[in-house]
Design an enzyme around this catalytic site. Sequence first.
Site, PDB file in Angstrom:
ATOM      1  N   SER A 101       0.803  -1.222   0.000  1.00  0.00           N
ATOM      2  CA  SER A 101       0.000   0.000   0.000  1.00  0.00           C
ATOM      3  C   SER A 101       0.843   1.284   0.000  1.00  0.00           C
ATOM      4  O   SER A 101       1.651   1.487  -0.902  1.00  0.00           O
ATOM      5  CB  SER A 101      -0.933  -0.066   1.210  1.00  0.00           C
ATOM      6  OG  SER A 101      -1.784   1.025   1.243  1.00  0.00           O
ATOM      7  N   ASP A 317      -6.405   1.976  -2.920  1.00  0.00           N
ATOM      8  CA  ASP A 317      -7.628   1.776  -2.149  1.00  0.00           C
ATOM      9  C   ASP A 317      -7.960   2.994  -1.285  1.00  0.00           C
ATOM     10  O   ASP A 317      -8.898   2.967  -0.509  1.00  0.00           O
ATOM     11  CB  ASP A 317      -7.602   0.475  -1.318  1.00  0.00           C
ATOM     12  CG  ASP A 317      -6.483   0.425  -0.305  1.00  0.00           C
ATOM     13  OD1 ASP A 317      -5.723   1.414  -0.181  1.00  0.00           O
ATOM     14  OD2 ASP A 317      -6.363  -0.616   0.377  1.00  0.00           O
ATOM     15  N   GLU A 407     -12.405   5.925   6.546  1.00  0.00           N
ATOM     16  CA  GLU A 407     -11.372   6.351   7.480  1.00  0.00           C
ATOM     17  C   GLU A 407     -10.969   7.762   7.050  1.00  0.00           C
ATOM     18  O   GLU A 407     -11.075   8.110   5.865  1.00  0.00           O
ATOM     19  CB  GLU A 407     -10.159   5.426   7.389  1.00  0.00           C
ATOM     20  CG  GLU A 407     -10.447   4.022   7.888  1.00  0.00           C
ATOM     21  CD  GLU A 407      -9.179   3.196   8.068  1.00  0.00           C
ATOM     22  OE1 GLU A 407      -8.964   2.720   9.189  1.00  0.00           O
ATOM     23  OE2 GLU A 407      -8.418   3.030   7.101  1.00  0.00           O
ATOM     24  N   ASN A 409      -8.265   8.908   6.468  1.00  0.00           N
ATOM     25  CA  ASN A 409      -7.204   8.896   5.451  1.00  0.00           C
ATOM     26  C   ASN A 409      -7.729   8.621   4.038  1.00  0.00           C
ATOM     27  O   ASN A 409      -6.946   8.549   3.097  1.00  0.00           O
ATOM     28  CB  ASN A 409      -6.138   7.872   5.824  1.00  0.00           C
ATOM     29  CG  ASN A 409      -6.711   6.464   5.922  1.00  0.00           C
ATOM     30  OD1 ASN A 409      -7.642   6.117   5.217  1.00  0.00           O
ATOM     31  ND2 ASN A 409      -6.147   5.658   6.809  1.00  0.00           N
ATOM     32  N   PRO A 536      -1.291   1.887  19.421  1.00  0.00           N
ATOM     33  CA  PRO A 536      -0.182   1.270  18.688  1.00  0.00           C
ATOM     34  C   PRO A 536      -0.606   1.037  17.246  1.00  0.00           C
ATOM     35  O   PRO A 536      -1.733   0.604  17.004  1.00  0.00           O
ATOM     36  CB  PRO A 536       0.027  -0.063  19.416  1.00  0.00           C
ATOM     37  CG  PRO A 536      -1.252  -0.352  20.117  1.00  0.00           C
ATOM     38  CD  PRO A 536      -1.963   0.941  20.346  1.00  0.00           C
ATOM     39  N   THR A 539       0.359  -1.418  11.437  1.00  0.00           N
ATOM     40  CA  THR A 539       1.127  -1.624  10.205  1.00  0.00           C
ATOM     41  C   THR A 539       2.583  -1.184  10.319  1.00  0.00           C
ATOM     42  O   THR A 539       3.385  -1.497   9.453  1.00  0.00           O
ATOM     43  CB  THR A 539       0.496  -0.855   9.025  1.00  0.00           C
ATOM     44  OG1 THR A 539       0.495   0.537   9.359  1.00  0.00           O
ATOM     45  CG2 THR A 539      -0.914  -1.317   8.728  1.00  0.00           C
ATOM     46  N   ARG A 544       0.996   5.721  17.452  1.00  0.00           N
ATOM     47  CA  ARG A 544       0.457   6.918  16.791  1.00  0.00           C
ATOM     48  C   ARG A 544      -0.219   7.829  17.803  1.00  0.00           C
ATOM     49  O   ARG A 544      -0.936   7.360  18.695  1.00  0.00           O
ATOM     50  CB  ARG A 544      -0.569   6.536  15.735  1.00  0.00           C
ATOM     51  CG  ARG A 544      -0.001   5.788  14.571  1.00  0.00           C
ATOM     52  CD  ARG A 544      -0.971   5.807  13.386  1.00  0.00           C
ATOM     53  NE  ARG A 544      -0.648   4.762  12.437  1.00  0.00           N
ATOM     54  CZ  ARG A 544       0.343   4.831  11.548  1.00  0.00           C
ATOM     55  NH1 ARG A 544       1.098   5.913  11.503  1.00  0.00           N
ATOM     56  NH2 ARG A 544       0.590   3.821  10.729  1.00  0.00           N
TER      57      ARG A 544
END
Length: 581
Positions: A101, A317, A407, A409, A536, A539, A544
């Site tokens: 990705s 995606d 999401e 993002n 956490p 990926t 984060r």
Amino acid sequence: MWTDPYIKLMHKTEATSTADCRSRKYRCQRRNSANMSDQFAEVNKHSSQHPKPPGLVLQYGTAGFRTNAKLLDHIMFRMGLLAALRSKKTQATIGVMVTASHNPEEDNGVKLVDPMGEMVTPSWEGYATLLANAENEDLLAALKDVIAKEEINMSYEAKVFVGRDTRSSSAALSQAVLEGVSSFGGLSKDYGLVTTPQLHYMVCCQNTQGKYGEASVEGYYNKLCQAFLKLLKHASNCTDDQKHLSLDGANGIGALKVREMEHNVAKELQISLHNDGSTGKLNHQCGADFVKVQQKAPTGCEIKAGERCCSFDGDADRIVYYYSDSEGQFHLLDGDKIATLISTYLKELLIQAGLNLNMAVVQTAYANGSSTRYLEETMKLTVRCTKTGVKHLHHVAQEFDIGVYFEANGHGTVLFSKSAEDKVQKLFDNPNNDDEMKRAAHLLLNTIHVVNQTVGDALSDMLLIEAILAIKGMTVQQWDAIYTDLPNRQLKVKVADRRVIDTTDAERRAVTPAGFQDSIDALVKKYPMARSFVRPSGTEDVVRVYAEADTQENADALAHEVSLAVYRLAGGVGDEPKPLH
Ligand SMILES: CC(=O)N[C@H]1[C@@H](OP(=O)(O)O)O[C@H](CO)[C@@H](O)[C@@H]1O
Ligand SMILES: [Mg+2]
């Protein structure tokens, strides 16, 4: 029956003769066990060509396995094996996508796709992790365990679809997947270079015997593009500006696929493609993740003031939109703005169509607070929050007639229940509708067809967004003005072991380490309209941090202070986080 002429028979184990077996049951058992020992012999033979580096431990994370491509050969072979088992278990075609990705070019990864095109079911993620970490000599035992636990009929012939992104390591790694499948006597079809959502789509088409569409890349373009052109019939007098879109392909597979698709829609949508992979490096200073996290335009694109632009990520995606205003100020329209645009459009259509369907928007903790407030308070829509990771959002969206999930993002899609689709079709077929209802039914029907309901899909989302903007005669600035984002900041902190942080309440609160959430709460209290949480990553080997507040300075300051709390209370490694300003 596996009738597709393009299917490549990689390897097929012959069942032993059953001539002297007395009962039918006995025959089946004999065949199954003989067939099984042949299959295990093959697995043994081939697995030695894909050895696991001793001691290496990897986990099937938010979106499958992801790490440096050099460490993944055995994982790919084993995921081929697991996909074959999953296919035998479900008696359906399973998908395997080789991609990392938005991660850097040197990385790679793999994700499994279940029969309806959705992410593989969580219990099998556990098997994936078990198989991935079995030492070479324990692999057969681990496989036998899965077969016994799941009571898998090994005589069923596995069928697996395989796809890959443009990374230089992907071709060899997808070969390893194919070898895994064939070791279990499975059949596979190698789709070669496809986007992740195209592979999901193909799996769903295959398992619905073509009801969802034709299981080919051409079939995919035909379905989506025809629906797009039908939607565009409702957009009168589109200006050249409205028809033009600047697209950053992240130097990845999305760029190749846009090139393949664009001639189908060129009458209504003219795309200027940047970062098409001809010179730049995959995801480097470009792509949806870069634009979202850095909150700036990608390199490789000259953006004119007011121009509508979008970025895909490395496997197409995800999508985010943006523009630059006349003062050169950058404006991001992320997954939250996309969900708002789509759900507003659908709600209007439902009212015009007189259809009473329950609709919800599904978000994660990363959704901007302004978007949630707008959707709940102004649009009066149901909003649900789930853990990060598309599978979680997808699952909740399935509970509604219409579930719009994104999401922040830019990864998301729209799900329509069977009964919602039937109601729309019935309305469309009703000859007694007035003009407004006819129009709404036609728009709803083609909206359903333009959407890839299996998973978030940058190409499909782009066509839907472009159609909505054209139908509404809306500029990107007008879309942006629906609500104003709260300033926000995302940071990463390195810690020795990110599993020390455990969360609850859809990841909005930390339960461990002890006292950690109290520190975050105390910091949040210092700033107006503030919110912050820590989790956490699934990926990357990082923790984060997300923070939002009334001003960018405050969001940045809060994110920094929370990062320090992570560093100090959750075992930070390396240098202490530095302030952003
Ligand atoms: C904050 C963020 O963007 N997290 C991403 C990222 O997951 P993490 O678990 O945060 O690393 O990658 C996932 C897979 O692409 C995506 O689903 C998710 O939204
Ligand atoms: Mg992606």
